[in-house]
Design an enzyme around this catalytic site. Structure first.
Site, PDB file in Angstrom:
ATOM      1  N   ASP A  87      44.361  15.313  69.823  1.00  0.00           N
ATOM      2  CA  ASP A  87      45.224  16.379  69.317  1.00  0.00           C
ATOM      3  C   ASP A  87      46.025  15.911  68.106  1.00  0.00           C
ATOM      4  OD1 ASP A  87      46.795  14.617  70.834  1.00  0.00           O
ATOM      5  OD2 ASP A  87      47.540  16.152  72.218  1.00  0.00           O
ATOM      6  N   ASP A 127      49.786   9.808  65.895  1.00  0.00           N
ATOM      7  CA  ASP A 127      51.207   9.516  65.663  1.00  0.00           C
ATOM      8  C   ASP A 127      51.342   8.029  65.328  1.00  0.00           C
ATOM      9  OD1 ASP A 127      53.962   9.474  65.648  1.00  0.00           O
ATOM     10  OD2 ASP A 127      54.226  10.036  67.744  1.00  0.00           O
ATOM     11  N   LYS A 153      50.506  12.981  61.975  1.00  0.00           N
ATOM     12  CA  LYS A 153      51.950  12.905  61.748  1.00  0.00           C
ATOM     13  C   LYS A 153      52.237  11.999  60.568  1.00  0.00           C
ATOM     14  CE  LYS A 153      54.650  13.797  65.690  1.00  0.00           C
ATOM     15  NZ  LYS A 153      55.549  13.429  66.787  1.00  0.00           N
TER      16      LYS A 153
END
Ligand code: 5GP
Ligand code: MG
Length: 191
Positions: A111, A114, A143
């Site tokens: 998904d 990070d 991110k």
């Protein structure tokens, strides 16, 4: 409703969002574009897409239908986040059976990228346990933060800032994965 516990959270998940970053139409349109790119890159190659559960399952479901090539799919259950909104830094594998990797081009789906710790741990484990022809990464969201681990998203849908997002597979404390949009929770729904 009781005086101590305050008001019940609204049943409508949309009401718990402070704002929407990407709506359903934008997400599906972007995934279709990613599909075209992946299709061109993997034409004629034995491809296996491996999604990371639970967060990557919606992304996989929509992406594979936009890649019109023969392929296999598999999944891997790991946890890296616990129930809060910050990374725990350790990655736990919940299964012993690894996807079949030998002789396959592996595209790992998640998904969101990070810190990169989760995908790094998975790629290291895959490299140790099999002989894939190649390993690449596709994430719906990337991110914009400094990565703690060395991972690059070979394909990504959208960039997001350093904030905690939910929806379209992404959870807060196990919930919100079924929201068809990606958004940011109102602070009162983060405990
Ligand atoms: P990393 O290991 O790259 O730090 O984190 C990857 C995992 O952390 C993702 O698969 C996802 O489960 C979780 N994660 C990271 N950022 C967010 C976020 O903004 N929202 C949600 N819901 N999960 C996140
Ligand atoms: Mg998660």
């Amino acid at each position: 409703m009781s005086a101590e516990s305050g008001p019940e959270p609204p049943e409508d998940l949309y009401q718990r969002l402070d704002h929407i970053l990407f709506d359903k139409v934008e997400v599906l349109r972007r995934i279709a574009e990613m599909g075209r790119e992946i299709e061109a890159d993997y034409k004629g190659k034995p491809l296996t897409m491996v999604t990371i559960l639970q967060g990557g399952m919606l992304f996989m479901a929509d992406l594979i239908r936009e890649v019109h090539l023969p392929m296999k799919i598999d999944s891997l259950s790991v946890s890296s986040y616990g129930s809060g909104t910050t990374s725990s830094g350790t990655v736990t594998f919940h299964q012993d059976r690894m996807p079949h990797l030998d002789g396959r081009h592996i595209l790992i789906l998640d998904d969101i990228l990070d810190s990169g710790r989760t995908l790094r741990a998975i790629m290291d484990r895959f490299a140790k346990e099999g002989n894939p022809l190649s390993m690449k990464v596709a994430v719906l969201l990337s991110k914009k933060v400094e990565r703690a681990a060395d991972v690059t998203a070979d394909y990504y849908g959208f960039e997001v800032g350093n904030e905690f997002v939910v929806g379209y597979g992404l959870d807060y404390d196990g919930e919100y994965r079924n929201l068809p949009v990606i958004g940011v929770l109102k602070p009162e729904f983060i405990h």
